[in-house]
Design a protein around this motif. Structure first.
Motif, PDB file in Angstrom:
ATOM      1  N   SER A 102      16.214 119.928 131.551  1.00 20.46           N
ATOM      2  CA  SER A 102      15.751 120.335 132.868  1.00 20.46           C
ATOM      3  C   SER A 102      16.274 121.733 133.209  1.00 20.46           C
ATOM      4  O   SER A 102      17.438 122.034 132.974  1.00 20.46           O
ATOM      5  N   GLY A 103      15.372 122.567 133.699  1.00 21.52           N
ATOM      6  CA  GLY A 103      15.776 123.901 134.139  1.00 21.52           C
ATOM      7  C   GLY A 103      15.801 124.954 133.043  1.00 21.52           C
ATOM      8  O   GLY A 103      16.152 126.104 133.294  1.00 21.52           O
ATOM      9  N   CYS A 104      15.399 124.608 131.812  1.00 22.07           N
ATOM     10  CA  CYS A 104      15.471 125.585 130.714  1.00 22.07           C
ATOM     11  C   CYS A 104      14.306 126.575 130.735  1.00 22.07           C
ATOM     12  O   CYS A 104      14.320 127.552 129.997  1.00 22.07           O
ATOM     13  N   THR A 149       8.380 124.874 132.527  1.00 15.25           N
ATOM     14  CA  THR A 149       7.270 125.046 133.475  1.00 15.25           C
ATOM     15  C   THR A 149       7.001 126.531 133.712  1.00 15.25           C
ATOM     16  O   THR A 149       5.841 126.958 133.767  1.00 15.25           O
TER      17      THR A 149
HETATM   18  N1  LIG Z   1      10.021 129.667 142.344  1.00 13.73           N
HETATM   19  C1  LIG Z   1      11.252 129.803 141.852  1.00 13.73           C
HETATM   20  N2  LIG Z   1      12.127 130.695 142.356  1.00 13.73           N
HETATM   21  C2  LIG Z   1      13.353 130.869 141.838  1.00 13.73           C
HETATM   22  N3  LIG Z   1      13.828 130.193 140.778  1.00 13.73           N
HETATM   23  C3  LIG Z   1      13.005 129.281 140.212  1.00 13.73           C
HETATM   24  C4  LIG Z   1      11.677 129.033 140.705  1.00 13.73           C
HETATM   25  N4  LIG Z   1      11.115 128.086 139.945  1.00 13.73           N
HETATM   26  C5  LIG Z   1      12.028 127.739 139.008  1.00 13.73           C
HETATM   27  N5  LIG Z   1      13.161 128.461 139.170  1.00 13.73           N
HETATM   28  C6  LIG Z   1      14.368 128.393 138.312  1.00 13.73           C
HETATM   29  O1  LIG Z   1      13.998 128.812 137.005  1.00 13.73           O
HETATM   30  C7  LIG Z   1      14.638 128.022 136.011  1.00 13.73           C
HETATM   31  C8  LIG Z   1      13.585 127.376 135.118  1.00 13.73           C
HETATM   32  O2  LIG Z   1      12.810 126.478 135.893  1.00 13.73           O
HETATM   33  P1  LIG Z   1      11.603 125.649 135.289  1.00 13.73           P
HETATM   34  O3  LIG Z   1      10.954 124.932 136.419  1.00 13.73           O
HETATM   35  O4  LIG Z   1      10.759 126.548 134.476  1.00 13.73           O
HETATM   36  O5  LIG Z   1      12.390 124.633 134.344  1.00 13.73           O
HETATM   37  P2  LIG Z   1      11.860 123.354 133.552  1.00 13.73           P
HETATM   38  O6  LIG Z   1      12.329 123.514 132.146  1.00 13.73           O
HETATM   39  O7  LIG Z   1      10.406 123.165 133.774  1.00 13.73           O
HETATM   40  O8  LIG Z   1      12.703 122.160 134.225  1.00 13.73           O
HETATM   41  P3  LIG Z   1      12.255 120.623 134.493  1.00 13.73           P
HETATM   42  O9  LIG Z   1      12.392 119.903 133.179  1.00 13.73           O
HETATM   43  O10 LIG Z   1      13.292 120.156 135.482  1.00 13.73           O
HETATM   44  O11 LIG Z   1      10.873 120.606 135.041  1.00 13.73           O
HETATM   45  C9  LIG Z   1      15.494 127.021 136.775  1.00 13.73           C
HETATM   46  O12 LIG Z   1      16.800 127.513 136.798  1.00 13.73           O
HETATM   47  C10 LIG Z   1      14.879 126.976 138.147  1.00 13.73           C
HETATM   48  O13 LIG Z   1      15.850 126.678 139.111  1.00 13.73           O
END
Ligand SMILES: Nc1ncnc2c1ncn2[C@@H]1O[C@H](COP(=O)(O)OP(=O)(O)OP(=O)(O)O)[C@@H](O)[C@H]1O
Ligand SMILES: [Mg+2]
Length: 376
Positions: A56-58, A61
């Protein structure tokens, strides 16, 4: 955890010669001052099923949103079919996205939801009908055209969303954890369905999950991401059998990562555990210094007969045919996990003294990671 073996979805040889469908060249993405993706490069071939796997958070998305055009990279280029689309707005890119929580228009039935985009695009009625029916057949929902979203199960809802994305005949379908809201049984069914839909549609899939089982079972290739960086790209078999970092080794399949020290002794290299006892490893090609020995939990033999590494059972979890043992191993300095057949565990209880061994060739020796903490 068993060896996932070769993936049934496609032949990798065929794919390596397939034309490039999506290419990322040194793509970095920032939210304000914070860089969340660091120079990602990736080449996805036509018809391939590529999975982005990471905690999560890597940034999984964020990467999909960048490919679909909702986020602009701060550096690098995105190419679709060898064409630079970095500056092309989302609605003009031949990609479609499927989200984690499916949302349908509640006032429209299944047919209306799938046809929505095609109607907006001004397609002829007959063309719309034939494409909607083709998509419904592909996701096996023929007959449910008149249902509303509140009359569908979770799995059916997810199929409608797939049909709605595929009806546009995208070059690339982006799927963001589409199965995570479903319960386990439906999820396993949908894994199979997704593989079939991928095969039958011929569409290139870029799939996101943090579930290693899903990634191993469905993908042609897996991209392991950690803190916005690519850790490893490879087939499920390569990622599982030959992880190139201890992060990949422990994230995918939960392998043991044991600290060792490589030393040069009388012209030969040896690896020793923290207490100085010799570690069973394959041939050592690392320079002297600290290293990590990766050993999968199913490779560890546990015996009550003295020989090998002395250990004590600290926890046992029954998993049916096998038992997950947590072991205190003084020589190694970290807790070790071994998955053993239930029959082996029959004579054991928490507190049992046991001895561990493994085939030297079953382990892999990795250079220590550069352990710079992620600040961004
Ligand atoms: N709109 C935003 N503004 C600022 N930071 C963001 C935004 N969206 C995501 N982040 C940050 O960017 C990083 C990557 O987020 P992302 O949503 O791409 O991770 P993820 O791998 O999809 O996680 P998950 O498995 O929880 O869905 C995280 O640290 C998140 O907090
Ligand atoms: Mg996400």
């Amino acid at each position: 955890m068993s060896d996932p073996g070769p993936t049934p979805t496609a032949t990798p040889e065929a794919q390596l010669t397939a034309p490039s469908q999506l290419r990322l060249e040194g793509v970095s993405v920032r939210y304000g001052e914070t860089t969340v993706l660091h120079e990602i490069s990736l080449d996805v071939r036509e018809g391939e099923f590529v999975t982005l796997l990471g905690p999560s958070g890597c940034g999984k998305t964020s990467l999909l949103r960048t490919v679909s055009g909702f986020l602009s990279p701060s550096t690098g280029r995105i190419l679709l079919r060898e064409e630079d689309v970095t500056a092309v707005p989302p609605h003009k890119r031949p990609v479609n996205m499927v989200f984690q929580r499916p949302t349908l228009f509640p006032h429209l039935d299944v047919y209306g939801n799938i046809a929505f985009g095609l109607r907006l695009a001004g397609l002829k009625k007959e063309e719309i009908a034939s494409r909607v029916h083709e998509s419904l057949r592909l996701v096996r929902l023929t007959g449910l055209e008149d249902r509303r979203s509140n009359e569908l199960s979770g799995g059916q809802l997810q199929r409608v969303v797939m049909a709605r994305a595929l009806v546009n005949r995208p070059d690339v379908l982006l799927l963001d954890e589409p199965l995570s809201a479903l319960d386990l049984k439906v999820r396993l069914q949908m894994e199979e369905e997704l593989r079939r839909v991928h095969r039958e549609s011929g569409v290139t899939f870029l799939y996101v999950t943090h579930d290693q089982g899903e990634a191993l079972s469905m993908s042609d290739r897996i991209v392991v991401l950690e803190a916005g960086r690519v850790e490893q790209i490879g087939s499920p078999n390569e990622i599982y059998q030959r992880p190139t970092s201890s992060f990949v080794a422990s994230f995918v399949g939960g392998a043991n990562v044991l600290p060792v020290t490589v030393a040069e002794e009388a012209g030969a290299r040896t690896a020793r555990f923290v207490d100085g006892s010799p570690a069973p490893t394959p041939a050592i090609d690392l320079p002297p210094g600290p290293a990590n020995l990766v050993v999968r939990s199913e490779e560890i033999e546990v015996s009550t007969i003295a020989g090998g590494l002395a250990a004590t059972v600290v926890d046992m979890a029954y998993r049916g045919a096998w038992v997950a043992l947590h072991l205190d191993v003084p020589a190694v300095g970290v807790e070790v996990r071994a998955d053993v057949p239930a029959r082996t565990a029959r004579n054991l209880t928490v507190g049992s003294a046991v001895w561990l061994s493994w085939d030297a060739e079953a382990g892999s020796l990795l250079a220590p990671e550069d352990s710079t903490p992620e600040t961004a």
